[in-house]
Design an enzyme around this catalytic site. Sequence first.
Site, PDB file in Angstrom:
ATOM      1  N   CYS A  98       0.995  -1.332   0.097  1.00  0.00           N
ATOM      2  CA  CYS A  98      -0.023  -0.078  -0.002  1.00  0.00           C
ATOM      3  C   CYS A  98       1.002   1.209   0.033  1.00  0.00           C
ATOM      4  CB  CYS A  98      -0.776   0.051   1.377  1.00  0.00           C
ATOM      5  SG  CYS A  98      -1.869   1.492   1.640  1.00  0.00           S
ATOM      6  N   CYS A 100      -0.102   4.386   0.570  1.00  0.00           N
ATOM      7  CA  CYS A 100      -0.531   5.604   1.156  1.00  0.00           C
ATOM      8  C   CYS A 100      -0.521   5.421   2.647  1.00  0.00           C
ATOM      9  CB  CYS A 100      -2.121   5.387   0.900  1.00  0.00           C
ATOM     10  SG  CYS A 100      -2.520   5.566  -0.906  1.00  0.00           S
ATOM     11  N   CYS A 117      -1.373  -5.018  -1.229  1.00  0.00           N
ATOM     12  CA  CYS A 117      -2.939  -4.684  -1.859  1.00  0.00           C
ATOM     13  C   CYS A 117      -3.206  -6.175  -2.506  1.00  0.00           C
ATOM     14  CB  CYS A 117      -2.719  -3.559  -3.059  1.00  0.00           C
ATOM     15  SG  CYS A 117      -4.384  -3.042  -3.565  1.00  0.00           S
ATOM     16  N   CYS A 119      -5.104  -5.365   0.824  1.00  0.00           N
ATOM     17  CA  CYS A 119      -4.713  -5.255   2.358  1.00  0.00           C
ATOM     18  C   CYS A 119      -5.815  -6.063   2.909  1.00  0.00           C
ATOM     19  CB  CYS A 119      -4.423  -3.841   2.894  1.00  0.00           C
ATOM     20  SG  CYS A 119      -5.923  -3.089   2.995  1.00  0.00           S
TER      21      CYS A 119
END
Length: 159
Positions: A98, A100, A117, A119
């Site tokens: 991920c 972010c 991902c 997740c």
Amino acid sequence: GKALLVAFQAVQVTMQCSISRSAVRPASVRAGRRTLPIVANLKPADPKTESHALEVMRKFSEQYAKRSGTYFCMDKSVTAVVIQGLAEHKDTLGAPLCPCRHYDDKEAEAAQGYWNCPCVPMRERKECHCMLFLTDDNPFVGKEQTITMDELKAGISGM
């Protein structure tokens, strides 16, 4: 309008870097009462490999959206930036970690798998922190489960 801009800015702030090869801009996230700077150490990727990884992650994202009954953000540049981050992590870490979130040790996190991902929160509760996979009740949900390479490149270049 303004709410979407605020959400997009939130995604950009939580990204670990601008994902631009020309410059890595620091971002910050709030951790408790302190603001922590985030600086990414990205290895330059081979353009051929980078393009391949971007296409792989684009196809994965479309397939997963369809399988999970989720949709991309109404602003496809949000989708594009997240897919690019996943592709870069796939290139550099071997897994679509991920993009972010902040990690003290990206390699260890990628090996552990929780934030790869899709997740665990996405698989278990359909909660996508990155706003890549949105449910119908999300105010920023779009109507599409597809994104073309041209849309991806346009969204990425708009950063």
